[in-house]
Design a protein around this motif. Sequence first.
Motif, mmCIF file in Angstrom:
data_model
loop_
_atom_site.group_PDB
_atom_site.id
_atom_site.type_symbol
_atom_site.label_atom_id
_atom_site.label_comp_id
_atom_site.label_asym_id
_atom_site.label_seq_id
_atom_site.Cartn_x
_atom_site.Cartn_y
_atom_site.Cartn_z
ATOM 1 N N PHE A 154 0.817 -1.207 0.000
ATOM 2 C CA PHE A 154 0.000 0.000 0.000
ATOM 3 C C PHE A 154 0.859 1.269 0.000
ATOM 4 O O PHE A 154 0.402 2.339 -0.424
ATOM 5 N N ILE A 159 0.940 1.995 -7.230
ATOM 6 C CA ILE A 159 -0.313 1.261 -7.384
ATOM 7 C C ILE A 159 -1.494 2.187 -7.634
ATOM 8 O O ILE A 159 -2.543 1.759 -8.124
ATOM 9 N N ASP A 160 -1.343 3.474 -7.332
ATOM 10 C CA ASP A 160 -2.476 4.391 -7.400
ATOM 11 C C ASP A 160 -3.042 4.506 -8.813
ATOM 12 O O ASP A 160 -4.255 4.627 -9.005
ATOM 13 N N LEU A 163 -5.842 2.138 -9.688
ATOM 14 C CA LEU A 163 -7.020 2.068 -8.824
ATOM 15 C C LEU A 163 -8.097 3.036 -9.286
ATOM 16 O O LEU A 163 -8.570 3.904 -8.546
ATOM 17 N N GLY A 167 -10.046 -1.068 -12.179
ATOM 18 C CA GLY A 167 -9.075 -1.332 -11.125
ATOM 19 C C GLY A 167 -9.703 -1.349 -9.752
ATOM 20 O O GLY A 167 -9.259 -2.087 -8.866
ATOM 21 N N LEU A 168 -10.751 -0.549 -9.545
ATOM 22 C CA LEU A 168 -11.455 -0.562 -8.270
ATOM 23 C C LEU A 168 -12.190 -1.880 -8.070
ATOM 24 O O LEU A 168 -12.250 -2.408 -6.957
ATOM 25 N N ARG A 170 -11.210 -4.735 -9.272
ATOM 26 C CA ARG A 170 -10.175 -5.720 -8.940
ATOM 27 C C ARG A 170 -9.731 -5.575 -7.488
ATOM 28 O O ARG A 170 -9.513 -6.579 -6.796
ATOM 29 N N PHE A 171 -9.590 -4.338 -7.034
ATOM 30 C CA PHE A 171 -9.210 -4.104 -5.637
ATOM 31 C C PHE A 171 -10.271 -4.673 -4.709
ATOM 32 O O PHE A 171 -9.952 -5.316 -3.697
ATOM 33 N N THR A 175 -8.353 -7.688 -2.950
ATOM 34 C CA THR A 175 -7.717 -7.176 -1.742
ATOM 35 C C THR A 175 -8.701 -7.006 -0.593
ATOM 36 O O THR A 175 -8.398 -7.333 0.548
ATOM 37 N N TRP A 196 -14.967 5.032 -3.169
ATOM 38 C CA TRP A 196 -13.614 4.892 -3.695
ATOM 39 C C TRP A 196 -13.435 5.642 -5.011
ATOM 40 O O TRP A 196 -12.323 6.040 -5.350
ATOM 41 N N MET A 202 -8.639 7.105 -3.471
ATOM 42 C CA MET A 202 -7.755 5.968 -3.200
ATOM 43 C C MET A 202 -6.371 6.432 -2.756
ATOM 44 O O MET A 202 -5.798 5.889 -1.806
ATOM 45 N N THR A 203 -5.831 7.440 -3.421
ATOM 46 C CA THR A 203 -4.529 7.958 -3.003
ATOM 47 C C THR A 203 -4.599 8.510 -1.586
ATOM 48 O O THR A 203 -3.712 8.251 -0.756
#
Length: 302
Positions: A154, A159-160, A163, A167-168, A170-171, A175, A196, A202-203
């Motif tokens: 993290f 990685i940002d 996301l 990508g959200l 997948r997160f 995760t 999100w 996310m960042t």
Amino acid sequence: MAGFDLQRISLPTGVELDVAIAGDPTHPPIFLLHGFPESHRTWRHQIPDLARDHYVIAPDQRGFARSSKPEGVANYTPDKPVGDLLALADHLGIEHFTLVGHDWGGAIAWMAALQNPQRIARLIIVNAPHPKVFQKSLFDDPAQRKASQYITRFRDTGIDRGLVGAGLERFFASTFAQHIVGGIAGEDKAAYMDEWGQHGAMTAMLNWYRASAIAVPAPGEDAQRPVWLDAPFPPMTQPTLVIWGMKDFALLPVQLELDELVPDLTITRIEDGGHFVPWEKPEAVTAAIRDWLKQGGQGDRG
């Protein structure tokens, strides 16, 4: 289920927070702090129940949902959300209160209570490690060190970029969902996707990890041990309830080795709850809080 008003409150700490508020302001105040990657919705089951006889305040902390997201890692060091908490209490005219925290909200609650015993009368922690116990376990407990390697991931700002959009999803699947007992879908999943998906969310949320001073050695690494781990650490002065979902695979039961640091300690273990126990097993969490508060914030040691 809501049973609360969501108010936008501007604080002298430089942020605006969305804050869920419920109950009668003349009743005993209780603050509820959520963790990563959530919002006041962490407490969606507890808020209406506690509001029957408490004044309940549950902010979306800085960086989360639609609350302010100041740029830069330095804006997410733990002292910043502690400052937000106290400023919010001041804004509402609250001098003393019970503080509840889950995950990162619990980390902030530990710190706030240690530093402000004159403000925080009782402390309730839900699956959130004490700072000294957590740091010690990352050096002395190989299982906890292995379980905490996600923190290093993290902290990687690379990685940002992934996301967003798909990508959200997948997160969520790879995760987040793997730590949930009982699954999640429908409107609850949609709420996460919405929160999100806010610009910079996310960042900002991940910056809480990047701003933390906790050292996370790699498995097998012979890392230099922080000097403060072997120095005296101030004990908690408040009566403290720790509620723990025992199926938490990120924060292991070693985190419950609290006796020397928390003299007035009650532990309630929820055997079939995981890390997100406030909404995985809401009835058990609410009952634990209510039973303990009914006893005046004290009880049998766990």
